[in-house]
Enzyme design. Structure first.
Site, PDB file in Angstrom:
ATOM      1  N   GLU A  18     -23.974  42.903  14.134  1.00  0.00           N
ATOM      2  CA  GLU A  18     -23.930  43.220  15.259  1.00  0.00           C
ATOM      3  C   GLU A  18     -24.531  42.315  16.207  1.00  0.00           C
ATOM      4  OE1 GLU A  18     -22.494  44.487  18.008  1.00  0.00           O
ATOM      5  OE2 GLU A  18     -22.846  46.938  17.497  1.00  0.00           O
ATOM      6  N   ASP A  19     -24.248  42.331  17.513  1.00  0.00           N
ATOM      7  CA  ASP A  19     -25.736  41.396  18.096  1.00  0.00           C
ATOM      8  C   ASP A  19     -26.848  42.048  18.808  1.00  0.00           C
ATOM      9  OD1 ASP A  19     -24.110  43.419  19.905  1.00  0.00           O
ATOM     10  OD2 ASP A  19     -24.005  42.050  21.684  1.00  0.00           O
ATOM     11  N   ASP A  41     -29.810  48.691  20.146  1.00  0.00           N
ATOM     12  CA  ASP A  41     -30.571  49.660  20.845  1.00  0.00           C
ATOM     13  C   ASP A  41     -31.283  50.969  21.329  1.00  0.00           C
ATOM     14  OD1 ASP A  41     -30.715  48.900  24.375  1.00  0.00           O
ATOM     15  OD2 ASP A  41     -29.651  49.899  24.894  1.00  0.00           O
ATOM     16  N   ARG A  81     -21.340  36.112  27.349  1.00  0.00           N
ATOM     17  CA  ARG A  81     -20.991  35.929  26.284  1.00  0.00           C
ATOM     18  C   ARG A  81     -21.208  34.679  25.753  1.00  0.00           C
ATOM     19  NH1 ARG A  81     -19.281  40.953  24.642  1.00  0.00           N
ATOM     20  NH2 ARG A  81     -18.337  41.911  26.123  1.00  0.00           N
ATOM     21  N   PHE A 127     -32.430  43.471  29.699  1.00  0.00           N
ATOM     22  CA  PHE A 127     -31.487  43.683  29.506  1.00  0.00           C
ATOM     23  C   PHE A 127     -30.823  42.592  29.057  1.00  0.00           C
ATOM     24  CE2 PHE A 127     -26.748  43.112  30.170  1.00  0.00           C
ATOM     25  CZ  PHE A 127     -26.612  44.826  29.836  1.00  0.00           C
TER      26      PHE A 127
HETATM   27  P1  IMP Z   1     -26.677  50.862  21.455  1.00  0.00           P
HETATM   28  O1  IMP Z   1     -25.555  52.121  20.900  1.00  0.00           O
HETATM   29  O2  IMP Z   1     -27.849  51.593  22.742  1.00  0.00           O
HETATM   30  O3  IMP Z   1     -28.080  50.573  20.338  1.00  0.00           O
HETATM   31  O4  IMP Z   1     -26.383  50.301  21.934  1.00  0.00           O
HETATM   32  C1  IMP Z   1     -25.774  48.993  21.312  1.00  0.00           C
HETATM   33  C2  IMP Z   1     -24.622  48.326  22.388  1.00  0.00           C
HETATM   34  O5  IMP Z   1     -25.027  48.334  23.733  1.00  0.00           O
HETATM   35  C3  IMP Z   1     -24.838  46.483  21.091  1.00  0.00           C
HETATM   36  O6  IMP Z   1     -24.046  46.168  21.000  1.00  0.00           O
HETATM   37  C4  IMP Z   1     -24.535  46.483  22.880  1.00  0.00           C
HETATM   38  O7  IMP Z   1     -22.582  46.116  23.294  1.00  0.00           O
HETATM   39  C5  IMP Z   1     -24.645  46.898  24.043  1.00  0.00           C
HETATM   40  N1  IMP Z   1     -26.230  46.493  24.842  1.00  0.00           N
HETATM   41  C6  IMP Z   1     -27.136  47.400  24.714  1.00  0.00           C
HETATM   42  N2  IMP Z   1     -28.069  46.664  25.084  1.00  0.00           N
HETATM   43  C7  IMP Z   1     -27.614  45.276  25.211  1.00  0.00           C
HETATM   44  C8  IMP Z   1     -28.212  43.971  26.334  1.00  0.00           C
HETATM   45  O8  IMP Z   1     -29.377  44.316  26.324  1.00  0.00           O
HETATM   46  N3  IMP Z   1     -27.380  43.334  27.093  1.00  0.00           N
HETATM   47  C9  IMP Z   1     -25.749  43.418  26.212  1.00  0.00           C
HETATM   48  N4  IMP Z   1     -25.584  44.743  25.828  1.00  0.00           N
HETATM   49  C10 IMP Z   1     -26.027  45.197  25.295  1.00  0.00           C
HETATM   50 MG    MG Z   2     -22.061  45.380  19.969  1.00  0.00          MG
END
Ligand code: IMP
Ligand code: MG
Length: 174
Positions: free
Chosen positions: A97-98, A101, A163, A150
């Site tokens: 995963e990238d 969050d 990206r 962010f």
């Molecule tokens: P989570 O469900 O809140 O953990 O969100 C995960 C997804 O939100 C990641 O896979 C990203 O696609 C997106 N995301 C969360 N934070 C960022 C950020 O700082 N920049 C870009 N995308 C983000």
């Molecule tokens: Mg993602």
């Protein structure tokens, strides 16, 4: 609104870290095959670079889930946009995963993929924002823990842009 990107992690720092994680993973999975599951689109750049640094055999699959619209805040809604092509039964699955969050996407995904009977299921993320967590997720490999900002680049987007940056940066609005 005009915006620019401030560098948070340079290309060299990111590449060096991915190399180190690849070495660690290769050790941990010695004698095994790894089935890498990339979470699109953000995880794709990391997955390619990581896979190149892994020395045990790997196979790849891709899935796409959505938890975010074109916004910088989580909607809390997670849905499968594209499912995997292959079954996970008896495989050593490593999700790539990238960023983790809030943790909502990954906790949902891990639970769902666990039900498909993998031999093991682990998680590798390039970035982690621990301050933002609302749902518990066990992360097995982390590239960098970053503050609550962010970020874009290395697969991460802001409204589908940035990206392709070879580094990680923070979007700032002028
Ligand atoms: P989570 O469900 O809140 O953990 O969100 C995960 C997804 O939100 C990641 O896979 C990203 O696609 C997106 N995301 C969360 N934070 C960022 C950020 O700082 N920049 C870009 N995308 C983000
Ligand atoms: Mg993602």
């Amino acid at each position: 609104m005009a915006q620019h990107v401030r560098v948070l992690l340079t290309e060299e720092e990111v590449d060096a870290r991915i190399k180190a994680i690849g070495e660690q993973i290769s050790k941990d999975y010695a004698g095994k095959k790894i089935h890498l599951v990339c979470v699109l689109k953000g995880g794709s750049f990391f997955m390619c670079e990581l896979a190149k640094r892994i020395t045990v055999p790997v196979s790849l699959d891709f899935m796409s889930v959505s938890s975010y619209g074109n916004d910088t805040k989580s909607s809390g809604v997670v849905k499968i946009v594209k499912d995997l092509d292959e079954p996970l039964q008896d495989k050593e699955v490593l999700i790539v995963e990238d960023i983790v969050d809030s943790g909502r996407t990954l906790s949902y995904l891990m639970e769902m993929l666990k039900d498909r009977g993998p031999k093991s299921l682990r998680l590798c993320t390039l970035l982690d924002k621990p301050d933002r967590r609302v749902t518990d997720v066990k992360v097995d490999y982390t590239g960098f823990e970053i503050p609550d900002e962010f970020v874009v680049g290395y697969g991460l987007d802001y409204e589908q842009e940035y990206r392709n940056l070879p580094y990680i940066g923070v979007v700032e609005f002028d």
